[in-house]
Scaffold this active site. Structure first.
Site, PDB file in Angstrom:
ATOM      1  N   ASP A 187       0.931  -1.253   0.064  1.00 18.19           N
ATOM      2  CA  ASP A 187       0.277   0.266   0.245  1.00 18.19           C
ATOM      3  C   ASP A 187       0.979   1.066  -0.317  1.00 18.19           C
ATOM      4  O   ASP A 187       0.624   2.405  -0.687  1.00 18.19           O
ATOM      5  CB  ASP A 187      -1.290  -0.076   1.007  1.00 18.19           C
ATOM      6  CG  ASP A 187      -1.782   1.026   1.380  1.00 18.19           C
ATOM      7  OD1 ASP A 187      -1.395   2.195   1.027  1.00 18.19           O
ATOM      8  OD2 ASP A 187      -3.028   0.506   0.990  1.00 18.19           O
ATOM      9  N   TRP A 238      -5.267   0.816   0.240  1.00 14.57           N
ATOM     10  CA  TRP A 238      -5.422   0.111  -1.008  1.00 14.57           C
ATOM     11  C   TRP A 238      -5.462  -1.652  -0.740  1.00 14.57           C
ATOM     12  O   TRP A 238      -6.181  -2.298  -1.574  1.00 14.57           O
ATOM     13  CB  TRP A 238      -4.521   0.338  -1.796  1.00 14.57           C
ATOM     14  CG  TRP A 238      -4.549   1.683  -2.378  1.00 14.57           C
ATOM     15  CD1 TRP A 238      -3.663   3.103  -2.386  1.00 14.57           C
ATOM     16  CD2 TRP A 238      -5.531   2.989  -3.499  1.00 14.57           C
ATOM     17  NE1 TRP A 238      -3.588   4.180  -2.922  1.00 14.57           N
ATOM     18  CE2 TRP A 238      -5.000   4.016  -3.516  1.00 14.57           C
ATOM     19  CE3 TRP A 238      -6.756   1.922  -4.049  1.00 14.57           C
ATOM     20  CZ2 TRP A 238      -5.638   4.322  -4.428  1.00 14.57           C
ATOM     21  CZ3 TRP A 238      -7.384   3.219  -4.840  1.00 14.57           C
ATOM     22  CH2 TRP A 238      -7.222   3.984  -5.238  1.00 14.57           C
ATOM     23  N   ASP A 239      -5.037  -1.896   0.158  1.00 12.73           N
ATOM     24  CA  ASP A 239      -4.610  -3.344   1.435  1.00 12.73           C
ATOM     25  C   ASP A 239      -6.495  -2.985   0.464  1.00 12.73           C
ATOM     26  O   ASP A 239      -6.841  -4.364   0.963  1.00 12.73           O
ATOM     27  CB  ASP A 239      -4.059  -2.945   2.740  1.00 12.73           C
ATOM     28  CG  ASP A 239      -2.829  -3.361   1.551  1.00 12.73           C
ATOM     29  OD1 ASP A 239      -2.241  -4.059   0.626  1.00 12.73           O
ATOM     30  OD2 ASP A 239      -2.222  -2.853   2.810  1.00 12.73           O
ATOM     31  N   LEU A 240      -7.545  -2.424   1.730  1.00 11.53           N
ATOM     32  CA  LEU A 240      -8.203  -2.961   2.127  1.00 11.53           C
ATOM     33  C   LEU A 240      -9.399  -2.530   0.621  1.00 11.53           C
ATOM     34  O   LEU A 240     -10.493  -3.877   1.046  1.00 11.53           O
ATOM     35  CB  LEU A 240      -9.182  -1.681   2.858  1.00 11.53           C
ATOM     36  CG  LEU A 240      -8.485  -1.465   4.554  1.00 11.53           C
ATOM     37  CD1 LEU A 240      -8.438   0.162   5.525  1.00 11.53           C
ATOM     38  CD2 LEU A 240      -8.275  -1.918   5.444  1.00 11.53           C
ATOM     39  N   GLY A 244      -8.501  -6.311  -0.661  1.00 10.52           N
ATOM     40  CA  GLY A 244      -9.270  -7.460  -0.024  1.00 10.52           C
ATOM     41  C   GLY A 244     -10.985  -7.540   0.273  1.00 10.52           C
ATOM     42  O   GLY A 244     -11.075  -8.238   0.348  1.00 10.52           O
TER      43      GLY A 244
END
Lengths: 412, 412
Positions: free
Chosen positions: B133, B162-164, B167
């Site tokens: 991220d 961005w990770d969230l 996911g």
């Protein structure tokens, strides 16, 4: 065959989260019908705009959908929307919305026409109060921990992160409820709120626990990677880079590529702590940064880019959005996710499809957003099941909007 | 009955995106088995930590999963992981990962043991390079537009947005592929990259089009709501509030609640522009802010909170995370999404369940994360189908980790 081919979703929405949800389903192959009021929804003029005044945002958020514009103040218009939402079809009867309309468009009313309806509603908060990304974020404390170390004021996200997360959760919630319907034959009312999505995420990231069990509050830490090592550096060519030492492997790679081994050993001896521990790297980040700074200050990015890449380091340059679009092949047709599209009133630029590549289907190319009302006749005939006379009558009454009107309006 | 009851997902992961994906599926009712190496995965010590040294982050990201720790350097360990991933069951054979292991754990190998396997792999970028991220974000230009107006340096997100998002897209991609398998009997290799998720999102928000078709680059605008009106104000009691005038209704409500009608009319007359146009509100935001500032500076939040709420304004106060956790009922058991849990080595604090409320099932209470290896015996017996002697042999060989070892280690 694309994943969701045959599924039909109806969307009554505005802004980011629910439009993104519908668009994601469309890019996965579903038929997604977005209905709007005559003249366009609340987000029809959302920035950024093209020089023509048309919304680049709207075009981005509604790619691949079908559009119908309906006078929802008239009983005929309301009847029509209900009919479209509850139209027959094994893979239909799926409704996504963030418009809170009580009465004719709520679950209790719609389910009378289609008992297995799945309706996903995103609200502002769990109390039904209006909330947007820009209010949820400060309420939960993220701006307080964003920005340069020592900076006093809160710093908001430029990215509507909570909307984007909530929109994606609307997609998976709809798919989970549809899976349940496939197996058990029952629809349902599915609700979530933007603020709950943000509140839950804070918990998932450990931030709520941290706030309760630790005395020291989490503070602003600039561009540092929280909890381990990662920092930005300005190079001799004026470019800025971000380098990451989150995992042990990344950290050792960074130390090696910057010839820092001796200095690191000295810092460990001086502090009596091991930098193999990610928390120690975080606590000693300023000292580490002091050691690395002269190395980057003395070099152009071109001097170390290849070495960093071949060593497998995790790093990147900082760009402006314009630079990224101009320079980064990942934002061009070199990336099969993108396709150059020429869109009426907007211009020609790379447009993204779905990030996910499913091996069981060809990569679907992105499809432009509709013009408001573009699919009116098709939807009235094929979904609402009206005949030509009925359709003509609705146009005459102004219950639906002639797309040529939308064309002339948006060109004005 | 929870939505995904009966589904079994195996997860080999670390950090944010894929652990969040598995946890979301677990909170929707799936059985999610996370496997780790002996001693714990790359994220086992990720910050924030509790005073005990245990990771609050790990506990947050792995709620409701089953855990097994395996020596993946040994042939027996690898065989065991393959067996768990490809174990029989109509609703099994679903594998989520962000570990790029070529050979024994790639799709081509695993699919030989289970032809209808669905494997979802999240990579750094589409080239297979490591990205996180913290590197994707600067590469695409978000830090350049984040922060106070006129501030020179880029400002990173404190939230791994961005990770969230990625996911969550892993969840919907898995559900879409599983739906396809239910209907067509075929599994597949499903791939997406963190950088592509971010690049696509930039396009969805209209930012790529903006960068191409408009000369003026998007710039930092502090805490202002981009493209319409929304701003933060410091009040007489030292509290800061965010007020929103995004829609026409919100704008009119704000003007009315702050008695600003005359001043707004004067500003419109002076500039010859209508503030009913959201873009004009954006362009004249500094003038609007000057008009509003004395109003807020002269008042305590308590002076206007009720009026704002009863007028349906969209607004909020700014809080620190500690203040939010202490003060906001939405982050407490007052919110049915939260449950106070006492977790070994961590303490007691409110833990979130799934934000989505499905009417066809009871709201599922959050379940704490496992201790590393906690479900080893159960998984070996029920999923891998081993008998007691075989299981004892694996423990003896150290191929799997005795959870009491994890306990003693984490207590150390």
């Amino acid at each position: 065959m694309s994943m969701l081919k045959g599924m039909r979703v109806v969307e009554g929405s505005a802004f980011v989260a629910v439009p993104l949800a519908g668009m994601t389903l469309a890019q996965m192959g579903a038929e997604v019908i977005r209905f709007d009021r005559i003249g366009g929804g609340l987000d029809s003029g959302r920035w950024p705009l093209a020089p023509s005044g048309k919304s680049l945002f709207w075009a981005g958020m509604n790619k691949g959908k079908k559009s119908i514009a309906v006078d929802m103040k008239s009983p005929e218009g309301r009847e029509l929307i209900s009919r479209i939402i509850t139209a027959p079809g094994d893979d239909a009867g799926l409704f996504l919305t963030n418009l809170r309309v009580r009465g004719w468009m709520d679950y209790e009313t719609l389910v009378q026409d289609r008992p297995d309806l799945v309706m996903v509603t995103l609200t502002g908060d769990r109390h039904g109060r209006p909330q947007v990304d820009y209010t949820v974020n400060p309420a939960l404390g993220i701006p307080d921990i964003t920005g340069p170390e020592g900076h006093e004021d809160p710093v908001a996200n430029a990215l509507p992160a909570w909307d984007l997360i909530a929109g994606n959760l609307c997609v998976s919630s709809l798919l989970a409820a549809e899976r349940h319907r496939l197996r058990h034959g029952v629809g349902q009312d599915v609700e979530l709120s933007l603020k709950d999505v943000a509140a839950a995420t804070l918990g998932h990231l450990g931030m709520i626990g941290d706030a309760v069990v630790n005395d020291a509050p989490r503070q602003k830490s600039g561009n540092a990677l929280y909890g381990a090592y990662g920092q930005d550096f300005l190079c001799a060519d004026g470019q800025r880079v971000m380098v990451i030492g989150l995992t042990d492997r990344q950290w050792r790679g960074l130390v090696q590529a910057t010839d820092l081994q001796e200095a690191v050993t000295a810092l460990e001896a001086q502090t009596g702590q091991s930098l193999r521990d990610e928390g120690v790297r975080w606590q000693l980040r300023h000292q580490i940064t002091s050691l690395l700074e002269p190395w980057f200050t003395a070099r152009h990015v071109a001097d170390f880019a290849e070495t960093f890449d071949s060593a497998g380091l995790t790093w990147s340059v900082f760009r402006t959005i314009k630079e990224a679009v101009a320079e980064d092949p990942d934002l061009s047709e070199d990336n099969p996710m993108f396709k150059m599209l020429s869109q009426p009133g907007l211009g020609t630029f790379p447009v993204p499809g779905l990030p996910t590549q499913f091996s069981a289907s060809e990569r679907a190319l992105p499809v432009r957003a509709p013009i408001l009302g573009e699919h009116t006749e098709e939807i009235l005939a094929e979904v609402a099941g009206l005949d030509g006379t009925e359709i003509a009558g609705l146009f005459d009454l102004g219950v639906v909007q002639d797309p040529s009107f939308a064309n002339s309006r948006s060109a004005a």
